[in-house]
Design an enzyme around this catalytic site. Structure first.
Site, short mmCIF file in Angstrom:
data_model
loop_
_atom_site.label_atom_id
_atom_site.label_comp_id
_atom_site.label_asym_id
_atom_site.label_seq_id
_atom_site.Cartn_x
_atom_site.Cartn_y
_atom_site.Cartn_z
N GLY A 88 0.79 -1.23 0.00
CA GLY A 88 0.00 0.00 0.00
C GLY A 88 0.82 1.28 0.00
CG LEU A 103 -1.16 -7.88 -7.09
CD1 LEU A 103 -0.09 -8.72 -6.42
CD2 LEU A 103 -0.65 -7.31 -8.41
CG ASN A 117 -3.96 -0.56 -12.60
OD1 ASN A 117 -3.82 -0.85 -11.41
ND2 ASN A 117 -3.28 -1.17 -13.57
CG HIS A 127 1.40 -1.72 -15.69
ND1 HIS A 127 1.04 -3.01 -15.35
CD2 HIS A 127 2.46 -1.84 -16.54
CE1 HIS A 127 1.82 -3.87 -15.97
NE2 HIS A 127 2.69 -3.19 -16.71
CG ASP A 155 -1.78 -3.94 -17.52
OD1 ASP A 155 -2.33 -3.48 -16.51
OD2 ASP A 155 -0.97 -4.89 -17.48
CD GLU A 166 4.64 1.57 -9.17
OE1 GLU A 166 3.66 1.39 -8.46
OE2 GLU A 166 5.45 0.67 -9.45
C1 GRF Z 1 3.24 -1.46 -7.51
O1 GRF Z 1 4.45 -1.70 -8.16
C2 GRF Z 1 2.13 -1.39 -8.52
O2 GRF Z 1 2.50 -0.79 -9.72
C3 GRF Z 1 1.85 -2.84 -8.74
O3 GRF Z 1 1.95 -3.39 -7.45
C4 GRF Z 1 2.84 -2.62 -6.66
C5 GRF Z 1 2.12 -2.21 -5.42
O4 GRF Z 1 2.93 -1.56 -4.50
N1 GRF Z 1 0.64 -3.04 -9.45
P1 GRF Z 1 2.27 -0.91 -3.22
O5 GRF Z 1 1.37 -1.95 -2.56
O6 GRF Z 1 1.52 0.30 -3.62
O7 GRF Z 1 3.44 -0.57 -2.32
#
Ligand code: GRF
Length: 232
Positions: A14, A86, A103, A105, A146, A175
């Site tokens: 998270g 996931l 989302n 990615h 995606d 991200e």
């Molecule tokens: C991230 O790399 C996201 O892109 C992928 O899962 C990971 C989640 O990381 N789908 P977090 O739980 O937000 O730390």
């Protein structure tokens, strides 16, 4: 004006959820509230992060679509953020929230996306391809995997001594900002503008190399499409 109610769906640590909660708290994302955090996995650390911020959180398993929809409706959710969720999003949910699900990615979509490209596998494929750059893409969720329209991308270099793990770490750092910018656009109802003209975030000193990389991809013509094995 009533606040834009966000639900964030997670499966793990998270850290992206944390970035969104912080951005809402400090006003980068204004006029919004993270009203609900839902995990499809028991014990996901993101649930604790939500609890620390006093945000309602719960586990809803991947086969409980009706309960998921009912819960979102009961909390008058306006938009959904998939932050490391996931699980495939059920079509009913996409239909109920068309254009309102974002989302994150961990690659530069449409490269290295689609079925099988998740977690560390994405970064392994990027390294195997020899691509000099990777990054993250925040996109609208549609019925494909995606395939929804990109809103914001962030670019990071792939370094000579990178392992899949070190690349994953560098991508995760970008991200957070990529997702926050996309959620901000969702709340401000600006996603259509970004679909027409997606934003790419990068460090100023990487600009030249990235432009060369992009030109190289374009000169390959069809290279800007997702490929089965993630190769360039
Ligand atoms: C991230 O790399 C996201 O892109 C992928 O899962 C990971 C989640 O990381 N789908 P977090 O739980 O937000 O730390």
């Amino acid at each position: 004006m009533s606040l834009f109610n966000l639900a964030v769906l997670i499966s793990g640590s998270g850290s992206n959820l944390q970035a969104v909660m912080d951005a809402v708290k400090n006003g980068i994302i204004a006029d919004a509230e993270v009203a609900l955090v839902i995990s499809n996995r028991e014990g996901a650390y993101g649930l604790e992060r939500a609890a620390k911020y006093g945000i309602k959180n719960m586990v809803i398993g991947k086969n409980e679509t009706a309960r998921l929809l009912d819960t979102l409706k009961a909390h008058q959710i306006d938009g959904i953020v998939l932050a490391g969720y996931l699980s495939i999003v059920p079509p009913d949910l996409i239909e109920a929230y068309t254009g309102k699900i974002v989302n994150i990615h961990p690659a530069l979509l449409p490269l290295f996306g689609g079925k099988g490209f998740y977690g560390i596998k994405v970064h392994q494929a990027v390294l195997a391809s020899g691509a000099p750059y990777s990054g993250a893409t925040a996109h609208i969720v549609d019925c494909g995997v995606d395939t929804g329209a990109a809103l914001v991308r962030g670019v990071v270099p792939v370094l000579a001594d990178d392992t899949a793990e070190s690349l994953q770490k560098r991508v995760l750092e970008i991200e957070h900002n990529v997702l926050v910018q996309a959620v901000k656009a969702l709340v401000e109802r600006r996603t259509e503008d970004l679909i027409m003209s997606p934003v790419t975030l990068t460090r100023e000193n990487d600009m030249e190399g990235i432009l060369e990389y992009a030109k190289g991809l374009l000169s390959l013509g069809s290279a800007l499409t997702a490929s089965e094995n993630g190769g360039l």
